[in-house]
Design an enzyme around this catalytic site. Structure first.
Site, PDB file in Angstrom:
ATOM      1  CG  ASP A 367      -1.652  -1.298   1.435  1.00  0.00           C
ATOM      2  OD1 ASP A 367      -1.899  -2.006   0.440  1.00  0.00           O
ATOM      3  OD2 ASP A 367      -1.942  -1.622   2.603  1.00  0.00           O
ATOM      4  CD  GLU A 565      -8.282  -3.800  -0.790  1.00  0.00           C
ATOM      5  OE1 GLU A 565      -9.076  -3.904   0.157  1.00  0.00           O
ATOM      6  OE2 GLU A 565      -7.198  -4.405  -0.841  1.00  0.00           O
TER       7      GLU A 565
END
Length: 693
Positions: A367, A565
């Site tokens: 991420d 996401e």
């Protein structure tokens, strides 16, 4: 032009059955000399389209105008309105693949989709989209909000009139089993890149063995033919794929098939494309490669002490027609040796700047997020060693962010009891809003990953590397002042991966959340809302869902599997793209993209066009599985880069890296350009021409 894939119109109809001639034909098609036992002569209303051997000839352009093809016997005359594709047509192969024995390599969820390949040279087919599928059926949401994954097999492509293409395919359930006997899935597409699923077509109550579809030149309608168990064949005609004539027993149009010699490819159906159709498809779905570099000519005035190398760029040209303007470096010694005091033309060796980043670059840092802030780069990410700490590092260059070159500082520690912020800490992002720096991140509020909630933290001091300069994280509130995913209302309700962007003077946030609908919970979807820039932790509109995982590539793993996401906005000129990650976190992770249509409202779901295929997947970069949760950063020179994470074939810890971002010929982004595609090694050294006037 004759080739090995031309057809012969040879099947002789029986009494009472129409004779079949496709509306779209290829040059070299051999017309029959006998119909129902009688000799036949052929005539055409467009000169130059037929030779003395009853073979169709090629028009002098990409496709002929419609003309009348007439067959005459002693008793009958048959008229067919047809068009012929040009001599330089290119064969397109449509097929599915066999799944790999290791589902982390290529599972049935992605193998059971339409794949495309182009006959680029000598009957060799080159797979498009790096061998990955390009058309996937949507999940079935009729029984639950989580939906059930759908697959397809035996895709059949055909031309629509007056333009575009259609695709029919057999539907499969998530287990790869036949679904809905006698029904076919129907799609429409203008360009074989963007597809619209139109629904199911019911043809019969029996199982369909094989089928085909082409526009019928005799009746000027689409003719769908199929065979059933026992060998009986039927056909129907339709003009709109909504209303169908009664089924008749008789022959179906034969399909042109070939073994395209692509690894794991099933038998392919072939469709002839015009040159321009094939060129567009190849430029849009083929691997884009550097083909040349144009060295600039620098004009300077006599007496200039040094040419402005830093402000001049070389033009790198690519196979799709795009251009990337690249920085250059020169030897200081060679530059100093130039005598620029006299008019003339001088040569100077230069090296095109190649931006290669290693993979892994930042280990156990999924991420990832990079921000250029006040002249320095800041890197922040999830810590894949427990996922409970958030570290930050800083450097003067992107290369300086690599492990071992930049020290890390611990900002937040979810292992230490700290009120509600004890547990997982995920996906931090740094955003400057109204001149203030904020960190958006997801933090568990109950020491369990199922309680992770979106938070916003303001930098109240001056140093992002100093934990004391950050305020206390705030949980994000809806417009009524309640938490957007309140565990008091529903246990196991999470919100995560919140990102921020501005569009036409309005501030927005987008995040991932699996919303409950009564007792039924959807898979994690993307929601969007407006905020006020002075309080980015508070929504000012109701959330709107703009994306859910609906295809095999973002549901890879089961009947109801995967997430949507990791959204991030990429703005260039007047276009707004949103990348997001789909499927399951691990080797099957992928990157999809949404584009906001021109003048579209971000709060209107239909204003976002979602690609039917992923832009980044496990076939994109060799040895890097599950690429995803990416973002983009523009460096101090104005160059764009894709920051992402990936993992190994068996999953495990995820690692971050960076790749140059390339802009395709149509202005869309390429996320997975490989080093040799970005710049050919033999073109790295160029010769500049300096003209002194």
């Amino acid at each position: 032009m004759l080739d090995s894939y031309q057809r012969t119109l040879s099947n002789d109809p029986s009494d009472g059955e129409e004779w079949q001639v496709p509306y779209y034909l290829t040059p070299g098609t051999i017309l029959p000399s006998v119909i129902r036992g009688e000799a036949v002569t052929w005539q055409v209303s467009l000169s130059g389209m037929l030779n003395d051997d009853a073979i169709l000839l090629a028009p002098s352009y990409e496709m002929s105008a419609e003309f009348l093809l007439t067959a005459s016997t002693s008793n009958e005359q048959y008229n067919f309105a047809v068009r012929v594709i040009g001599a330089d047509h290119v064969w397109l192969a449509g097929y599915t693949r066999q799944p790999d024995s290791n589902p982390n390599v290529y599972s049935r969820f992605v193998a059971s989709s339409l794949h495309l390949a182009l006959n680029t040279r000598d009957n060799e087919f080159e797979p498009l989209n790096s061998g990955y599928g390009v058309l996937f059926p949507k999940a079935d949401y009729s029984a639950s909000t989580a939906g059930e994954t759908r697959l397809l097999t035996e895709p059949r492509l055909f031309r629509r009139h007056p333009q575009g293409f259609g695709v029919l395919a057999k539907p499969l359930n998530y287990a790869g089993e036949a679904l809905h006997a006698g029904e076919l899935l129907y799609f429409e597409t203008e360009d074989l890149v963007h597809y619209e699923e139109k629904g199911m077509i019911k043809l019969t109550d029996a199982e369909i063995e094989d089928f085909s579809c082409e526009r019928d030149a005799a009746v000027q309608a689409y003719r769908i033919g199929w065979s059933e168990q026992g060998g009986r064949t039927y056909w129907v005609t339709t003009e709109d794929f909504i209303h169908f004539a009664p089924a008749k027993e008789g022959h179906e149009f034969p399909i042109t098939q070939a073994d395209v010699s692509i690894s794991d490819a099933n038998m392919a159906q072939l469709l002839a494309l015009t040159t321009s159709e094939a060129e567009y498809l190849y430029k849009k779905l083929g691997r884009v490669r550097n083909v040349s570099v144009q060295a600039p000519t620098i004009m300077i005035r006599q007496g200039t002490t040094s040419p402005p190398i830093d402000s001049i760029r070389a033009a790198a040209h690519y196979s799709d027609g795009s251009i990337s303007y690249k920085r250059m470096t020169v030897s200081e010694d060679e530059l100093a040796a130039l005598d620029l005091s006299k008019p003339g033309e001088y040569k100077l060796n230069a090296r095109v700047v190649r931006t290669n980043f290693p993979y892994p670059m930042m280990r156990t840092r999924p991420d990832p997020f990079v921000l250029l802030y006040q002249g320095r780069y800041y890197f922040i990410a999830t810590d894949d060693d427990g996922q409970r700490r958030i570290y930050i590092r800083s450097a003067e260059t992107l290369e300086g962010l690599e492990d071992g070159r930049a020290a890390e500082t611990l900002l937040w520690d979810g292992n230490l009891p700290s009120g509600e912020r004890h547990g997982q800490h995920w996906a931090p992002e740094l955003h400057v809003i109204n001149g203030k720096l904020y960190c958006f991140l997801a933090i568990s509020v109950n020491n369990d990953w199922r309680g992770v909630q979106a938070h916003v933290v303001e930098l109240t001091g001056t140093d992002p590397m100093n934990p004391a300069h950050w305020d206390t994280p705030r949980r994000v509130l809806n417009r009524h002042g309640k938490f957007i995913a309140d565990l008091a209302d529903r246990e196991h309700s999470i919100s995560l991966d919140m990102t921020y962007f501005e569009h036409k003077g309005q501030s927005y946030v987008c995040w991932s959340q699996p919303v409950w609908f009564g007792d039924d919970r959807e898979l994690a979807s993307l929601y969007i809302a407006t905020i006020h820039p002075d309080e980015p932790w508070r929504l000012t509109s109701d959330p709107v869902r703009i994306c859910r995982n609906e295809y095999g590539w973002d549901r890879n793993g089961g009947a109801a599997s995967g997430v949507s996401e990791g959204a991030y906005i990429l703005k260039r000129d007047d276009r707004l793209f949103m990348v997001f990650s789909g499927s399951n976190v691990g080797p099957n992770y992928t990157v999809g993209i949404l584009e906001l249509i021109a003048e579209g409202d971000p709060l209107e779901p239909n204003a976002w066009r979602k690609s039917n295929y992923p832009l980044m997947h496990s076939l994109s970069l060799p040895g890097q599985y599950g690429p995803g949760h990416n973002m983009f950063v523009q460096d101090e020179h104005g160059d764009w880069y894709n920051v992402y994470h990936a993992c190994g074939i068996d999953g495990g810890r995820r690692n971050a890296s960076i790749r140059p971002l390339h802009w395709r010929f149509d202005g869309s982004p390429i996320l997975d350009m490989r080093d040799e595609e970005d710049l050919l090694p033999e073109l790295e050294t160029i010769t500049l021409t300096i003209k002194v006037q």
